[in-house]
Scaffold this motif. Structure first.
Motif, PDB file in Angstrom:
ATOM      1  N   LEU A  48      -4.808   5.390  -0.030  1.00 36.93           N
ATOM      2  CA  LEU A  48      -3.490   4.580  -0.185  1.00 36.93           C
ATOM      3  C   LEU A  48      -4.118   3.178   1.020  1.00 36.93           C
ATOM      4  CD1 LEU A  48      -1.401   7.693   0.428  1.00 36.93           C
ATOM      5  CD2 LEU A  48      -1.051   6.202  -0.957  1.00 36.93           C
TER       6      LEU A  48
ATOM      7  N   SER B 273       4.745   0.422  -5.918  1.00 42.15           N
ATOM      8  CA  SER B 273       4.846  -0.153  -4.465  1.00 42.15           C
ATOM      9  C   SER B 273       6.260   0.023  -4.060  1.00 42.15           C
ATOM     10  CB  SER B 273       3.883  -0.352  -4.489  1.00 42.15           C
ATOM     11  OG  SER B 273       3.632  -1.715  -4.488  1.00 42.15           O
TER      12      SER B 273
ATOM     13  N   SER C  22       4.640   3.700  -0.924  1.00 43.57           N
ATOM     14  CA  SER C  22       3.888   4.481  -2.759  1.00 43.57           C
ATOM     15  C   SER C  22       4.690   5.101  -3.358  1.00 43.57           C
ATOM     16  CB  SER C  22       2.525   4.209  -2.308  1.00 43.57           C
ATOM     17  OG  SER C  22       1.323   3.592  -1.564  1.00 43.57           O
TER      18      SER C  22
END
Length: 346
Positions: A125, A178, A166
């Motif tokens: 991430l 996202s 996300s």
């Protein structure tokens, strides 16, 4: 006259007895069943998840760098699952038999087998290592119906002015998109898939962001003049009313679907979790001062029915399948860490 006086006396005594009996029978919303002490766990906790099929309850111990597992029905501590840096939000995907952990210290989503907890995958991430805070990712929401995990990351913890939510698809085992959030501190969120909306606390802006899930963008923001430190959030999806709790002071707000505040009441301060029970029409707000319980009289009217001390436990979770409510508190100067197991009373 003597007979009348005797009858009146008996009636008075009967009334007193009935009143006293009714007072005795008055049931509290929660009954504490068990306290499970955790002498080896230090530091704060974040969020819960549950595997109902196996009777497993999980909680993220962010400072201890572990996921602690309990028996869902008894509250017995079963094991400590290590290998994390700073675990925050967690969820269990029943369709894939996977435990999903947002590891802020590792800037990733970690997937574990629900059977033996071996690591299945790691999803990168937004890199939050720039500040070393270990809070990217942090808050998240699992839409179990659509098997989508909305994960808040970026922002202040990644030294960025804005945040990102996300979207992880359990079915596809990958990130599928996202949502840009105009704020550096994303907190609790909830998805209303029936109306293609996601509501998210943008704490640094003192706002609630309204996201169009089809367009994947913020289309509105709500606020109110005294909103501060808005962290916990939940929703009555039937009435489309959004519940938000602020900090310093602890205040409980109810917003209708136009963004208007229709109710405001005092609640516990430094709150972190909130649960809406659509069956009993209750809202539970947990914070360091305890647990505030409200009853929804109608979508615009709420009555405070209880404030329960929890020894500083701001992390909580309700499992309606077993009528159990859980609060976990960290070690303090006066007590060791413990899981509190409550029965939810009708």
């Amino acid at each position: 006259m003597k007979l009348t006086h005797a009858v009146l006396s008996l009636l008075a005594l009967s009334t007193c007895f009935v009143t006293a009996h009714a007072a005795t029978d008055k049931q509290e919303p929660l009954t504490l069943l068990r306290t499970t002490y955790l002498p080896d766990v230090v530091g704060d906790f974040d969020h819960f998840a549950v595997d109902v099929k196996r009777n497993h309850l999980f909680v993220a111990a962010e400072v201890h760098k572990s996921i602690e597992m309990f028996d869902l029905r008894t509250g017995e501590h079963l094991r400590s699952i290590g290998g994390f840096k700073t675990p925050h939000s967690i969820a269990f995907a029943q369709s894939k038999d996977e435990l999903m952990i947002c590891d802020g210290g590792d800037s990733s989503l970690v997937l574990l087998s629900g059977d033996d907890f071996h690591r299945l995958d790691r999803i990168q991430l937004v890199d939050g290592s720039a500040t070393g805070k270990g809070d990217s990712p942090d808050a998240a929401y699992f839409d179990a119906e659509n098997r989508l995990y909305y994960i808040g990351n970026g922002g202040a913890s990644a030294n960025l002015p804005d945040s990102v939510i996300s979207i992880f698809s359990v079915d596809e085992n990958k990130l599928i998109g996202s949502i840009s959030i105009p704020g550096n501190n994303v907190e609790s969120m909830v998805a209303d898939s029936a109306h293609n909306r996601l509501y998210v606390n943008i704490r640094d802006k003192k706002q609630i962001g309204v996201v169009d899930l089809s367009a994947r963008k913020v289309i509105d923001t709500w606020t109110t003049p005294d909103l501060s430190g808005n962290t916990a959030l939940a929703m009555d999806k039937e009435s489309q009313h959004v519940f938000v709790a602020g900090r310093k002071p602890g205040l409980f707000y109810v917003f209708d679907n136009s963004g208007k505040v229709v109710s405001k009441q005092d609640c516990v301060n430094i709150n972190d979790d909130m649960t809406w029970d659509p069956v009993l029409k209750r809202v539970y707000v947990s914070g360091t001062q305890g647990l505030s319980v409200f009853h929804q009289d109608d979508p615009n009217t709420y009555t405070a029915i209880e404030n329960i001390p929890t020894n500083g436990g701001k992390t909580s979770y309700y499992v309606p399948q077993v009528h159990r409510f859980f609060v976990i508190h960290p070690k303090t100067d006066v007590d060791i860490a413990a899981l509190l197991v409550y029965r939810v009373n009708p």
